[in-house]
Each structure stands twice: as structure tokens, then as C-alpha cells.
Motif scaffolding. Structure first.
Motif, PDB file in Angstrom:
ATOM      1  N   LEU A  95       9.617  -3.171  -9.126  1.00 43.47           N
ATOM      2  CA  LEU A  95       8.522  -2.239  -9.357  1.00 43.47           C
ATOM      3  C   LEU A  95       8.834  -1.305 -10.508  1.00 43.47           C
ATOM      4  O   LEU A  95       9.974  -1.171 -10.938  1.00 43.47           O
ATOM      5  N   SER A 124       0.835  -1.212   0.000  1.00 45.65           N
ATOM      6  CA  SER A 124       0.000   0.000   0.000  1.00 45.65           C
ATOM      7  C   SER A 124       0.863   1.253   0.000  1.00 45.65           C
ATOM      8  O   SER A 124       0.590   2.216  -0.731  1.00 45.65           O
ATOM      9  N   GLY A 138       2.393   1.731  -3.420  1.00 46.37           N
ATOM     10  CA  GLY A 138       1.373   2.208  -4.360  1.00 46.37           C
ATOM     11  C   GLY A 138       1.037   3.670  -4.151  1.00 46.37           C
ATOM     12  O   GLY A 138       0.929   4.442  -5.113  1.00 46.37           O
ATOM     13  N   GLU A 139       0.886   4.095  -2.894  1.00 45.24           N
ATOM     14  CA  GLU A 139       0.567   5.495  -2.603  1.00 45.24           C
ATOM     15  C   GLU A 139       1.699   6.433  -3.002  1.00 45.24           C
ATOM     16  O   GLU A 139       1.475   7.598  -3.312  1.00 45.24           O
ATOM     17  N   ASP A 193       4.441   0.881  -8.986  1.00 40.33           N
ATOM     18  CA  ASP A 193       3.594  -0.215  -9.462  1.00 40.33           C
ATOM     19  C   ASP A 193       4.384  -1.510  -9.297  1.00 40.33           C
ATOM     20  O   ASP A 193       5.384  -1.732  -9.985  1.00 40.33           O
TER      21      ASP A 193
END
Length: 200
Positions: A46, A18, A21-22, A26
């Protein structure tokens, strides 16, 4: 690629994902590299959007309780990762080439820049390079080792080596991270499997 240490408890990986992502990351793949002392060490592959900086990912991860970013760097090989079982599959498809194939596959399986198979010979410090993959140096000294071992680095590349029968396999990462005990153990097992398959 991000190498991160986090508590080995339910929910830790979800909180990490999380936070990444924030921060604009990705996640393409996560691999658990090692578990020790109530912590897990994970490699996270990522993709960042062009306007995002890696620092924002590091800050977001380090802000989590018990999480520490150990290393982050660009990883040019992309998301097509060869893991150990896929390497073994390649080895068994052509047993006669297994000793060469394992060297060819090491850079992807271990996320290293290069690998080389050395044999005792007349080269630098008694080492002859039999096979290389990636951007291996043209000359390597013979490492006198009994088992999988971290080698002294050259301020740019961290290295490790493991015996493969009478030969030695050396691999290197430019800029780190350091090789973990679990990676050394994996390498030793994979090289022994390659020898076994080559004899079949």
C-alpha cells in the motif's frame, strides 16, 4: 508492505480493505501468502499519504474482529512485483541463463532484500558465493540442509535456504517477517524449475 492474518471467510478481505482505506492507505496489490487453520495470511502493498503514519493502519486493521497485523515495513521495491509465473517466463526466455536469472529475480518475487547462490568451496565455512542479488553479504557460511529450511537469524535479518542441485540458495529479509512454510515450498519448486529449464 503489511502482512496480516485474517479469517478465511467471505467478506474478510473487503472489511480489511475498507479499514485500510479509512485509515488513509491506498492499496496497490494484495497477495494471499498462505491459508491455514481457517485463516489467510495476506501481504498488502500500500501507499500512505505523507501525513499518515503506519501506526494508524495497524490500529485500524487490529480493530477488526479476528485480524492481526503480523508485520509492517517500508517496501522500497514499489508495486512492480515479479510473481512466480513471471519469473518462470523470464527463465524460459533464456534457458542458458536460468540459474543466474532465478537469483536475480528472487528479491522481487519473495520480497526479500537479497539472495545468494552458494557452492561448496574454500570460502567461509566451505562456501563459495556463485551469484548474488540485492545487498547480499560478501561472505556466507555453508548451510548443511536437506530441503527448504529457515536458518538462524542474526537479530537483524531473517534467512532461509533451499537446495538447488549441488548448490544452495539463501535469501534474507532485514527486520522480517519470518518465512512461512508456503514461501519455503514456493522457493523449492521455483529452484527445481530453474534447474529443469537450464537443462533443456
Amino acid at each position: 508492505m503489511l502482512r496480516v492474518s485474517l479469517p478465511d471467510v467471505p467478506g474478510s478481505l473487503g472489511r480489511l480493505a475498507s479499514a485500510i482505506g479509512e485509515a488513509g492507505g491506498d492499496i496497490e496489490a494484495i497477495e494471499i501468502v498462505e491459508k491455514r487453520d481457517g485463516c489467510a495470511v495476506d501481504d498488502v502493498l500500500l501507499e500512505l499519504s505523507p501525513e499518515r503514519m503506519p501506526d494508524s493502519i495497524v490500529s485500524a486493521c487490529n480493530a477488526l474482529d479476528g485480524v492481526e497485523v503480523l508485520w509492517i515495513s517500508r517496501y522500497a521495491a514499489g508495486g512492480n512485483l515479479f510473481m512466480d509465473l513471471e519469473v518462470v517466463e523470464d527463465l524460459t526466455s533464456s534457458p542458458g541463463d536460468a540459474l543466474d536469472t532465478v537469483i536475480d529475480r528472487i528479491p522481487m518475487a519473495y520480497r526479500v532484500d537479497w539472495a545468494a547462490r552458494l557452492r561448496r568451496g574454500a570460502g567461509l565455512d566451505g562456501a563459495e558465493i556463485v551469484r548474488t542479488a540485492g545487498g547480499a553479504p560478501e561472505e556466507l557460511a555453508w548451510p548443511s540442509i536437506d530441503g527448504p529450511t529457515r536458518l538462524p537469524d542474526d537479530d537483524v535479518t531473517v534467512r532461509c535456504a533451499a537446495p538447488m542441485g549441488p548448490d544452495v540458495v539463501v535469501m534474507g529479509r532485514r527486520g522480517g517477517p519470518e518465512f512461512l512454510d508456503s514461501e519455503l515450498a514456493r522457493l523449492a519448486h521455483l529452484l527445481e524449475l530453474a534447474r529443469t529449464i537450464a537443462r533443456s
